[in-house]
Write a protein that holds these residues in place. Sequence first.
Motif, PDB file in Angstrom:
ATOM      1  N   ARG A 122       0.703  -1.242  -0.060  1.00  0.00           N
ATOM      2  CA  ARG A 122       0.078  -0.013  -0.040  1.00  0.00           C
ATOM      3  C   ARG A 122       0.985   1.130   0.049  1.00  0.00           C
ATOM      4  N   GLY A 123       2.129   1.190  -0.475  1.00  0.00           N
ATOM      5  CA  GLY A 123       2.762   2.442  -0.926  1.00  0.00           C
ATOM      6  C   GLY A 123       3.668   2.668   0.444  1.00  0.00           C
ATOM      7  N   ILE A 124       3.697   1.800   1.152  1.00  0.00           N
ATOM      8  CA  ILE A 124       4.665   2.018   2.472  1.00  0.00           C
ATOM      9  C   ILE A 124       5.887   1.124   2.277  1.00  0.00           C
ATOM     10  N   ALA A 125       6.988   1.419   2.652  1.00  0.00           N
ATOM     11  CA  ALA A 125       8.108   0.359   2.550  1.00  0.00           C
ATOM     12  C   ALA A 125       8.170  -0.453   3.676  1.00  0.00           C
ATOM     13  N   TYR A 126       8.537  -1.781   3.807  1.00  0.00           N
ATOM     14  CA  TYR A 126       8.463  -2.473   5.037  1.00  0.00           C
ATOM     15  C   TYR A 126       9.828  -3.386   4.634  1.00  0.00           C
ATOM     16  N   VAL A 127      10.484  -3.870   5.875  1.00  0.00           N
ATOM     17  CA  VAL A 127      11.591  -4.866   5.597  1.00  0.00           C
ATOM     18  C   VAL A 127      10.905  -6.305   6.334  1.00  0.00           C
ATOM     19  N   LEU A 128      11.393  -7.487   5.425  1.00  0.00           N
ATOM     20  CA  LEU A 128      11.064  -8.782   5.723  1.00  0.00           C
ATOM     21  C   LEU A 128      12.214  -9.617   6.166  1.00  0.00           C
ATOM     22  N   MET A 129      12.148 -10.061   7.417  1.00  0.00           N
ATOM     23  CA  MET A 129      13.512 -10.904   7.742  1.00  0.00           C
ATOM     24  C   MET A 129      12.910 -12.102   8.520  1.00  0.00           C
ATOM     25  N   ARG A 130      13.776 -13.081   8.939  1.00  0.00           N
ATOM     26  CA  ARG A 130      13.716 -14.035   9.598  1.00  0.00           C
ATOM     27  C   ARG A 130      13.853 -13.674  11.193  1.00  0.00           C
ATOM     28  N   GLU A 131      13.362 -14.367  12.096  1.00  0.00           N
ATOM     29  CA  GLU A 131      13.416 -13.887  13.607  1.00  0.00           C
ATOM     30  C   GLU A 131      14.840 -14.051  13.946  1.00  0.00           C
ATOM     31  N   ARG A 132      15.741 -14.932  13.490  1.00  0.00           N
ATOM     32  CA  ARG A 132      17.058 -15.042  13.930  1.00  0.00           C
ATOM     33  C   ARG A 132      17.911 -14.057  13.310  1.00  0.00           C
TER      34      ARG A 132
END
Length: 118
Positions: free
Chosen positions: A87-97
């Motif tokens: 929705r036009g907002i930048a996020y960062v995706l990562m693993r918990e570790r």
Amino acid sequence: MNANRNEQSTPHDKLPIRMLHDRVLVRQDTSEGERRSGGGILIPATAAVGRRLAWAEVVAVGQNVRTVETGDRVLFDPEDRAEVEVRGIAYVLMRERDLHAVAADRFEGTEDSTGLYL
């Protein structure tokens, strides 16, 4: 109309996605640019800085995430990240570790807490 829905809603409330497994979706606290040192000195965005970890707010977590909850602040390496736009907002995706630390009010006064203000 639902009055609760209008109270302090944020752009990432009710994201249209579900996180899987040990994945954590975060939104970085600050954008790239000028910043101030602890002493108040303005540091330009072009200044060379060594490898630096970054803080972010947890927006969503997968069902296998054990130590992080939505709303926590986490410390991570911004060089090891996968960015996604929702929705036009930048996020960062990562693993918990891949997270280095978690800051949350629920840790205050526990044996896990260092007592440091990060």
